[in-house]
Design a protein around this motif. Structure first.
Motif, PDB file in Angstrom:
ATOM      1  N   SER A   1     -20.996 -10.932 -28.834  1.00 20.16           N
ATOM      2  CA  SER A   1     -21.244 -12.376 -28.862  1.00 20.16           C
ATOM      3  C   SER A   1     -21.954 -12.765 -30.156  1.00 20.16           C
ATOM      4  O   SER A   1     -22.891 -12.097 -30.590  1.00 20.16           O
ATOM      5  N   GLY A   2     -21.464 -13.827 -30.765  1.00 16.04           N
ATOM      6  CA  GLY A   2     -22.065 -14.349 -31.984  1.00 16.04           C
ATOM      7  C   GLY A   2     -21.757 -13.552 -33.236  1.00 16.04           C
ATOM      8  O   GLY A   2     -22.258 -13.876 -34.308  1.00 16.04           O
TER       9      GLY A   2
ATOM     10  N   ASP B   1     -20.333 -17.702 -27.323  1.00 13.71           N
ATOM     11  CA  ASP B   1     -20.524 -17.904 -28.756  1.00 13.71           C
ATOM     12  C   ASP B   1     -21.119 -19.258 -29.124  1.00 13.71           C
ATOM     13  O   ASP B   1     -21.289 -19.545 -30.306  1.00 13.71           O
TER      14      ASP B   1
ATOM     15  N   ALA C   1     -18.187 -21.138 -31.559  1.00 16.64           N
ATOM     16  CA  ALA C   1     -17.134 -20.339 -30.917  1.00 16.64           C
ATOM     17  C   ALA C   1     -15.812 -20.386 -31.684  1.00 16.64           C
ATOM     18  O   ALA C   1     -15.187 -19.350 -31.926  1.00 16.64           O
TER      19      ALA C   1
ATOM     20  N   ASN D   1     -14.689 -13.235 -26.372  1.00 16.10           N
ATOM     21  CA  ASN D   1     -14.963 -12.541 -27.629  1.00 16.10           C
ATOM     22  C   ASN D   1     -13.968 -11.443 -27.937  1.00 16.10           C
ATOM     23  O   ASN D   1     -14.333 -10.341 -28.319  1.00 16.10           O
TER      24      ASN D   1
END
Length: 161
Positions: free
Chosen positions: A46-47, A85, A89, A130
């Motif tokens: 994530s991210g 995200d 995103a 993701n």
């Protein structure tokens, strides 16, 4: 979570490894090399835009497989989940798509054969966020007979099969 993603990545890498090994056994360049038919998934934290070492190895194997089997088309589909995200995103999904496409191109896959798409995650939490899904398409490919459901056999009463 990272252990699960590592396990999934390793599992997919093993499948691709077997596929790559089969592709490398072709004795003549004129032989048909089959592409994987299943959806291949590359997971990202994530991210993050940068893939883990396992994901990078998987991207490399997918790119090598694509270069060997020469699909007519490769679909790259980003799974977008704003819960994972946040507001970035879409930006992160596009960067991930670009990273995978760049590796394919670097391994000799034609730019014209790559199609890029994005799909939003559903309303319920899902383990598909993701990720980039990779699908190989070849003209004239048919499904494996063993993988396709067969029509039920119909016989007349008393008739042997």
């Amino acid at each position: 979570m990272m252990r699960i993603l590592g396990f999934i990545g390793a599992s997919v890498a093993l499948v691709l490894s077997a596929t790559g090994a089969r592709a490398q056994t072709a004795s003549a360049p004129s032989e048909f090399v089959s592409c994987p038919r299943a959806r291949l998934s590359i997971y990202f934290a994530s991210g993050q835009i940068t893939a883990s070492p396992e994901a990078l190895a998987l991207i490399g194997r997918i790119s090598e497989t694509a270069a060997n089997c020469q699909p007519d088309r490769i679909d790259l589909v980003a799974r977008i989940d704003a819960r994972a995200d946040g507001k970035r995103a879409v930006e992160l999904a596009l960067a991930r798509l670009s990273a995978v496409a760049d590796d394919l191109i670097a391994k000799g896959v034609s730019v014209e054969s790559i199609r890029i798409a994005a799909q939003a995650a559903g309303p319920a939490p899902s383990p598909t966020f993701n990720q980039i899904d990779v699908l190989f398409k070849k003209t004239g490919d048919t499904a494996d007979v063993a993988a396709s459901p067969s029509a039920p056999l119909r016989t007349a009463p008393g008739e042997a099969i």
